[in-house]
Design a protein around this motif. Structure first.
Motif, short mmCIF file in Angstrom:
data_model
loop_
_atom_site.label_atom_id
_atom_site.label_comp_id
_atom_site.label_asym_id
_atom_site.label_seq_id
_atom_site.Cartn_x
_atom_site.Cartn_y
_atom_site.Cartn_z
N ASN A 47 0.90 -1.33 0.08
CA ASN A 47 -0.15 0.06 0.02
C ASN A 47 0.86 1.09 -0.11
O ASN A 47 0.36 2.24 -0.34
CB ASN A 47 -0.89 0.05 1.26
CG ASN A 47 -2.12 -1.11 1.05
OD1 ASN A 47 -2.50 -1.43 -0.10
ND2 ASN A 47 -2.39 -1.56 2.14
N THR A 48 1.98 1.00 0.44
CA THR A 48 3.01 2.09 0.63
C THR A 48 4.35 2.13 -0.04
O THR A 48 4.93 0.93 0.41
CB THR A 48 3.39 2.74 2.04
OG1 THR A 48 1.71 3.13 2.40
CG2 THR A 48 3.96 4.09 2.01
N ASP A 49 5.15 2.72 -0.97
CA ASP A 49 5.96 2.43 -1.28
C ASP A 49 6.98 3.79 -1.57
O ASP A 49 6.51 4.72 -2.17
CB ASP A 49 5.89 1.46 -2.68
CG ASP A 49 7.41 1.26 -3.10
OD1 ASP A 49 8.34 0.75 -2.53
OD2 ASP A 49 7.60 1.03 -4.43
N ILE A 50 8.39 3.93 -1.23
CA ILE A 50 9.12 4.75 -1.52
C ILE A 50 10.24 4.48 -2.29
O ILE A 50 10.92 3.35 -2.06
CB ILE A 50 9.58 5.48 -0.11
CG1 ILE A 50 8.38 5.81 0.65
CG2 ILE A 50 10.44 6.56 -0.40
CD1 ILE A 50 9.03 6.31 2.15
N TYR A 52 12.27 14.38 6.75
CA TYR A 52 13.78 14.07 6.55
C TYR A 52 14.41 14.87 7.52
O TYR A 52 14.36 16.10 7.78
CB TYR A 52 14.30 14.33 5.22
CG TYR A 52 15.74 14.44 5.06
CD1 TYR A 52 16.23 13.16 5.08
CD2 TYR A 52 16.48 15.51 4.77
CE1 TYR A 52 17.88 13.11 4.95
CE2 TYR A 52 18.00 15.54 4.61
CZ TYR A 52 18.52 14.23 4.63
OH TYR A 52 19.93 14.50 4.62
N GLU A 53 15.14 14.20 8.38
CA GLU A 53 16.12 14.84 9.33
C GLU A 53 15.12 15.67 10.43
O GLU A 53 15.49 16.68 10.80
CB GLU A 53 17.14 15.95 9.01
CG GLU A 53 18.20 15.25 8.12
CD GLU A 53 19.33 14.50 9.10
OE1 GLU A 53 19.77 14.93 9.91
OE2 GLU A 53 19.16 13.08 8.93
N GLY A 54 14.03 15.00 10.60
CA GLY A 54 13.06 15.64 11.47
C GLY A 54 12.24 16.76 10.90
O GLY A 54 11.27 17.07 11.79
N LYS A 55 12.34 17.22 9.86
CA LYS A 55 11.56 18.33 9.08
C LYS A 55 10.85 17.55 7.95
O LYS A 55 11.12 16.61 7.41
CB LYS A 55 12.55 19.29 8.53
CG LYS A 55 13.32 19.77 9.68
CD LYS A 55 14.34 20.90 8.98
CE LYS A 55 15.29 21.66 10.05
NZ LYS A 55 16.15 22.68 9.62
N ILE A 56 9.69 18.26 7.70
CA ILE A 56 8.58 17.78 6.69
C ILE A 56 9.33 18.17 5.11
O ILE A 56 9.48 19.40 5.28
CB ILE A 56 7.44 18.52 6.83
CG1 ILE A 56 6.75 17.97 8.10
CG2 ILE A 56 6.56 18.06 5.71
CD1 ILE A 56 5.41 18.56 8.38
N VAL A 105 14.40 8.78 5.01
CA VAL A 105 13.26 9.44 4.88
C VAL A 105 12.09 8.59 5.37
O VAL A 105 12.16 7.55 5.28
CB VAL A 105 12.70 10.10 3.62
CG1 VAL A 105 13.89 10.96 2.93
CG2 VAL A 105 12.62 8.65 2.66
N GLN A 106 11.52 9.14 6.08
CA GLN A 106 10.05 8.35 6.74
C GLN A 106 8.58 8.96 6.39
O GLN A 106 8.69 10.00 6.30
CB GLN A 106 10.10 8.36 8.22
CG GLN A 106 11.55 7.70 8.75
CD GLN A 106 12.53 8.63 8.77
OE1 GLN A 106 12.40 9.90 9.14
NE2 GLN A 106 13.63 8.20 8.67
N LEU A 107 7.69 8.17 6.27
CA LEU A 107 6.47 8.58 6.11
C LEU A 107 5.66 8.74 7.31
O LEU A 107 6.14 7.82 8.19
CB LEU A 107 5.71 7.81 5.05
CG LEU A 107 5.97 7.86 3.76
CD1 LEU A 107 5.14 6.79 2.64
CD2 LEU A 107 5.29 9.43 3.27
#
Length: 590
Positions: free
Chosen positions: A454-457, A486-490, A517-519
């Motif tokens: 359902n999710t892919d980066i 990324y690095e705590g920022k959007i 990076v994280q979703l």
């Protein structure tokens, strides 16, 4: 440059857009024809003009101009001096600008900002040298200029890293190096073990390193070039994924060594396995490993929905009932993977034949000599006296010279594969687990049911990725408003205007080494950022390739003016379309 007067940059594929427009035009003409005949000629003409205007809005035409004024030659690092001098002699009217460290002409104005480059968009006739960086190159909407490339850089100019790697799998690192003197190329693994290749001839040379990845996680190898005067090191980041647990069903007429050893091999990797062996016409024995699936008596579509892969000999397939054969076909169409072990020449059962659908060629040999990664000698393995005929829809997996020994094909949403090798269990009994894994690992992975995430980066840019240089991510997610960190920022996400659930983001890495990076749904993607000094030759070559692929051909003879394309303003087509449609609306009222 091209001599065509008109050039098109369509929003959609012309091959299907043009037939749709023609069909709509014909339909409108027919509907208008059956109405009142008043002003019929003018109404049909208005429809034609309106549809041509709509087509032009979608096709986005531009026209060729050969005006000598206000055209630029952009000089970039390492531009070919003699070629540029010849060009300026032929076209002294060209204005010259420089980009990057192209300091051989100190008096030329420098392009230092993105806005300065945007101001030249549509006015650039030639670019000389290594070219613009990718981020700058993509700012240009009009790539109708000639390219005068720099000479190929010295060093590693191509690299291909393995993807979708798993523990215990042999992989390869391939590339190309351009050298001026004898060079040694070394691959150093995380433990310090060295594999090396010596190049004694100058020029471009291909190279391949084989490696066995043993553990899941992020792994860093080092590639090193050594000459008589220099040494350079390059980071090779690899991501080794944990194997996903598969649910596998095996069917056999009677217990066999081949199925048993394959079961042991797959069970050792953690896969769930159930085996059904037929003891008589109505009696079966069962065995389960690493699974809590219920015991199977009859093969149905509902049963097969719970499995990722069905493995059976083609002799077993022929003995299945019509109901079970139809259930396998239906499940395969829905996504199941089927692997057929070929232990007999022909299938007489029509359901078995329909599932096979591989063109086979006769072969007098019943053995084949194979060498595998990580082994020291060739293996003699039994095979069916047939080979798989190459076809466009057949995807080879194991190939010996020009002989396809295992392959698969798509069947709607599922896959069907065949294996011609027999008695491969002897390799495991002889302790040669490496050769055995080479035969089966890729075939099992490629044939199994494809998992839908359902999710892919993913990263859309080429390796390497460098500090503070922009890199683009593609994100597929069902989230209505996904957030990428990324690095705590959007990191701002932009949704694709044509494809649902597809987003993209651009970030500028802030540190070398492994980054991530994280979703907001906890999906994480790791990537490696190289130092600015690494991979300079590779980045130069990628820049050259980008310009050569996306710019037009070059013509700067004495008899030709420098030419470029200018867009036809779209508001003209909007206005014509509106006037035509207004007339069609007013005509019945006149």
């Amino acid at each position: 440059m091209t001599d065509e007067f008109l050039n098109f940059n369509p929003l959609f594929n012309i091959s299907w857009l043009l037939p749709i427009l023609l069909l709509v035009t014909v339909l409108l003409i027919v509907l208008e024809w059956i109405k009142a005949k008043r002003f019929i000629i003018y109404r049909l003409l208005a429809i034609s003009i309106a549809m041509i205007s709509l087509a032009m809005l979608l096709f986005r035409p531009s026209y060729l101009t050969k005006d000598k004024s206000d055209q630029y030659l952009v000089l970039t690092p390492n531009y070919p001096t003699h070629v540029v001098d010849s060009l300026l002699q032929l076209h002294p009217e060209l204005m010259v600008a420089s980009y990057g460290d192209s300091s051989k002409r100190q008096s030329t104005p420098q392009i230092q900002t993105r806005q300065q480059l945007k101001d030249l968009d549509g006015k650039i006739a030639f670019i000389a040298g290594e070219g613009l960086s990718k981020s700058y190159f993509n700012l240009l909407q009009h790539k109708t200029f000639g390219f005068l490339p720099a000479t190929k850089p010295i060093g590693i100019i191509e690299i291909t890293l393995p993807i979708n790697t798993f523990p215990g799998q042999w992989s390869s690192i391939k590339g190309r190096i351009n050298i001026q003197e004898p060079t040694t190329l070394q691959l150093i693994d995380p433990a310090g073990k060295i594999d090396s290749i010596n190049f004694n001839q100058t020029g471009e040379q291909d190279f391949t390193f084989l490696l066995l990845l043993k553990q899941a996680g992020n792994v860093l190898y080092t590639l090193q070039t050594i000459t008589s005067s220099t040494e350079e090191k390059f980071s090779i980041p690899l991501k080794v994924s944990e194997r996903e647990k598969l649910e596998i069903l095996m069917l056999q007429l009677a217990p066999s060594f081949e199925i048993r050893q394959l079961k042991n091999f797959l069970a050792a990797q953690g896969h769930g396995i159930q085996i059904r062996s037929q003891l008589s016409k109505s009696n079966f024995s069962y065995e389960k490993v690493n699974t809590d699936k219920k015991q199977i008596s009859t093969i149905t579509n509902d049963v097969l929905k719970d499995y990722d892969l069905l493995i059976l000999e083609n002799a077993t397939l022929e003995q299945l009932s019509r109901i079970e054969s139809e259930a396998i076909t239906k499940a395969t169409n829905a996504g199941l993977g089927v692997l057929l072990l070929m232990n007999q020449q022909d299938n007489k059962n029509k359901y078995a034949k329909s599932l096979m659908d591989f063109s086979m060629m006769k072969d007098d040999r019943d053995t084949v000599h194979l060498w595998f990664y990580g082994t020291t000698k060739k293996q003699i393995i039994k095979k069916l006296k047939q080979t798989i005929e190459p076809k466009q829809h057949i995807i080879p997996v194991l190939v010996n010279a020009n002989e396809i020994l295992s392959a698969y094909r798509y069947q709607r949403f599922g896959k069907v594969a065949i294996q011609l090798l027999n008695e491969t269990y002897q390799l495991r009994l002889a302790g040669d687990s490496t050769a055995y894994a080479n035969i089966w690992s890729d075939l099992i992975t490629l044939t199994s049911r494809q998992k839908i995430n359902n999710t892919d980066i993913t990263l859309t840019d080429e390796f390497p990725y460098n500090l503070k240089e922009s890199i683009q991510f593609s994100v597929i997610t069902n989230e209505e408003k996904p957030i990428l960190y990324y690095e705590g920022k959007i990191a701002p996400l932009m949704e694709d205007v044509l494809i649902d659930n597809l987003w993209s983001a651009i970030i500028h890495p802030q540190k070398t080494g492994w980054n991530s990076v994280q979703l907001n749904d906890s999906t994480q993607y790791d990537f490696y950022v190289s130092s600015k000094e690494e991979w300079s030759a590779l980045k130069q070559q990628q820049q050259l390739n980008l310009h050569q692929a996306e710019t037009v051909g070059l013509n700067y003879s004495n008899h030709e003016k420098v030419s470029r394309y200018n867009d036809i303003p779209s508001y003209l087509f909007y206005l014509t379309f509106l006037l035509s449609m207004t007339f069609l609306w007013l005509a019945p009222k006149l």
